[in-house]
Design a protein around this motif. Sequence first.
Motif, short mmCIF file in Angstrom:
data_model
loop_
_atom_site.label_atom_id
_atom_site.label_comp_id
_atom_site.label_asym_id
_atom_site.label_seq_id
_atom_site.Cartn_x
_atom_site.Cartn_y
_atom_site.Cartn_z
N GLN A 125 7.62 -26.58 11.06
CA GLN A 125 8.47 -27.75 11.27
C GLN A 125 9.68 -27.72 10.34
N ALA A 126 9.44 -27.37 9.07
CA ALA A 126 10.51 -27.35 8.09
C ALA A 126 11.56 -26.31 8.46
N ALA A 127 11.09 -25.12 8.89
CA ALA A 127 12.02 -24.08 9.30
C ALA A 127 12.82 -24.55 10.51
N GLY A 128 12.13 -25.25 11.43
CA GLY A 128 12.80 -25.80 12.61
C GLY A 128 13.88 -26.80 12.23
N GLY A 171 0.84 -21.70 0.05
CA GLY A 171 0.87 -20.45 0.79
C GLY A 171 1.03 -20.67 2.29
N GLY A 172 0.32 -21.66 2.82
CA GLY A 172 0.42 -21.97 4.25
C GLY A 172 1.83 -22.37 4.62
N THR A 173 2.47 -23.16 3.75
CA THR A 173 3.84 -23.60 4.01
C THR A 173 4.78 -22.39 4.07
N LEU A 174 4.61 -21.50 3.10
CA LEU A 174 5.46 -20.30 3.05
C LEU A 174 5.30 -19.47 4.31
N LEU A 175 4.03 -19.22 4.68
CA LEU A 175 3.76 -18.42 5.88
C LEU A 175 4.35 -19.07 7.12
N GLY A 176 4.13 -20.37 7.24
CA GLY A 176 4.61 -21.09 8.42
C GLY A 176 6.12 -21.06 8.51
N GLY A 187 -8.46 -25.41 5.45
CA GLY A 187 -7.86 -26.47 6.26
C GLY A 187 -6.39 -26.64 5.93
N TYR A 188 -6.08 -26.62 4.62
CA TYR A 188 -4.69 -26.80 4.18
C TYR A 188 -3.80 -25.67 4.66
N LEU A 189 -4.35 -24.47 4.62
CA LEU A 189 -3.59 -23.31 5.05
C LEU A 189 -3.05 -23.54 6.46
N SER A 190 -3.93 -24.05 7.33
CA SER A 190 -3.51 -24.25 8.72
C SER A 190 -2.57 -25.44 8.87
N VAL A 191 -2.87 -26.53 8.16
CA VAL A 191 -2.02 -27.71 8.28
C VAL A 191 -0.64 -27.44 7.67
N ALA A 192 -0.63 -26.79 6.49
CA ALA A 192 0.64 -26.48 5.83
C ALA A 192 1.45 -25.50 6.66
N PHE A 193 0.75 -24.61 7.36
CA PHE A 193 1.39 -23.67 8.25
C PHE A 193 2.23 -24.43 9.29
N LEU A 197 3.40 -16.77 15.66
CA LEU A 197 2.05 -17.11 16.10
C LEU A 197 2.09 -17.85 17.44
N PRO A 198 1.12 -17.55 18.35
CA PRO A 198 1.13 -18.26 19.62
C PRO A 198 0.83 -19.75 19.44
N VAL A 199 1.50 -20.57 20.24
CA VAL A 199 1.33 -22.03 20.17
C VAL A 199 -0.14 -22.41 20.35
N LEU A 200 -0.81 -21.65 21.23
CA LEU A 200 -2.22 -21.90 21.52
C LEU A 200 -3.04 -21.98 20.24
N LEU A 201 -2.75 -21.06 19.32
CA LEU A 201 -3.51 -20.97 18.07
C LEU A 201 -3.11 -22.08 17.10
#
Lengths: 105, 233
Positions: B30-33, B141-146, B19-25, B153-157
């Motif tokens: 957002q952070a990169a934005g 890890g999720g934060t880094l990937l995101g 769950g965290y992986l996806s939320v942190a992603f 990644l597509p917005v849909l996902l």
Amino acid sequence: MDAKTYCLYVLVMAGVTYLIRAIPLTLFQRKLNSPFIRSFLYYVPYAVLGAMTFPDVFTSAGAPAPSLLGTAAALLLAWRGKSMVVVALGACAAALCASLVLMLI
Amino acid sequence: MGKAAFRRGLGHGVPIALGYLSVAFAFGIQAAGGGLTPLQAVLISMTNLTSAGQVAGLSLMVAGAPLYEMALTQLVINLRYALMSLSLSQRLDAGMTTPWRALLAFGNTDEIFAVASSQPGEIGRAYLTGLICLPYVGWAGGTLLGAAAGALLPVLLTDALGIAIYGMFLAVILPPARSRRSVRLVVVAAAVMSCILRYAPAFSSISGGFSIILCAVSAAALGAWRFPVREAE
């Protein structure tokens, strides 16, 4: 933003957040006696999660239809006692299906 | 004994980590934005380990808000952790010395607290350490990937992943709410009150973090008043 500003922000964020978590946990090492307080703390997890889930879950997957369908799937799976992974992934899958259908029509 | 408990904790941490992986992603994107480098984004996640607080903190950072505003915002949004830490403090076993409490307090997130509280009996340091490990890695890890690759990644996902964390919450609260009238009352009261605070115009000035505290305290007090818990439970 320069490195110093960034570091100050992160320090304040992390410091405040950590102290909120650590102070009660290190301060209250004895069991509290009051039956009311004990009962109150027993219900806190359910109350916190109930308040955090609703109404946010209704808008958690982008558009309304995917969010609502995902919510319905999560409610159904959780009510039947499925594990956390199954409920979480099931909700994601339902939301994804709804988004795909929306895109096609 | 410690090893088995640690491993049990690790296992219970797997769904939280996912769950965290996806939320942190999502947070990483957002952070990169907002103009942060991937390293800066990860450092926030590694030192804070809190979703709502980080999202709010990020926007204050990007906006160049004063430091006292940052401190106040974190205090209000994250004050619910004080309630959770207090609740958890009553469930820890004798092996939880002050240094261990000070260390593991860092990992007391909504989800870790929820899973730890749902365990029967007292909670030990081996179990709690195991429980925190994977979600921490997932969050960082999720934060880094995101931050590094989120745009691929597509917005849909990414949209669909947003519901994962709530599915996890529901999996924790619904089974006991189904079998026990007391828990059902508490959950429904908290949920209804939270919806009213969100949608009724009269309460629009109440922040999200403060609303959670208000709802949780009221609903838990209602439960304690109507259904006092006996010692054996």
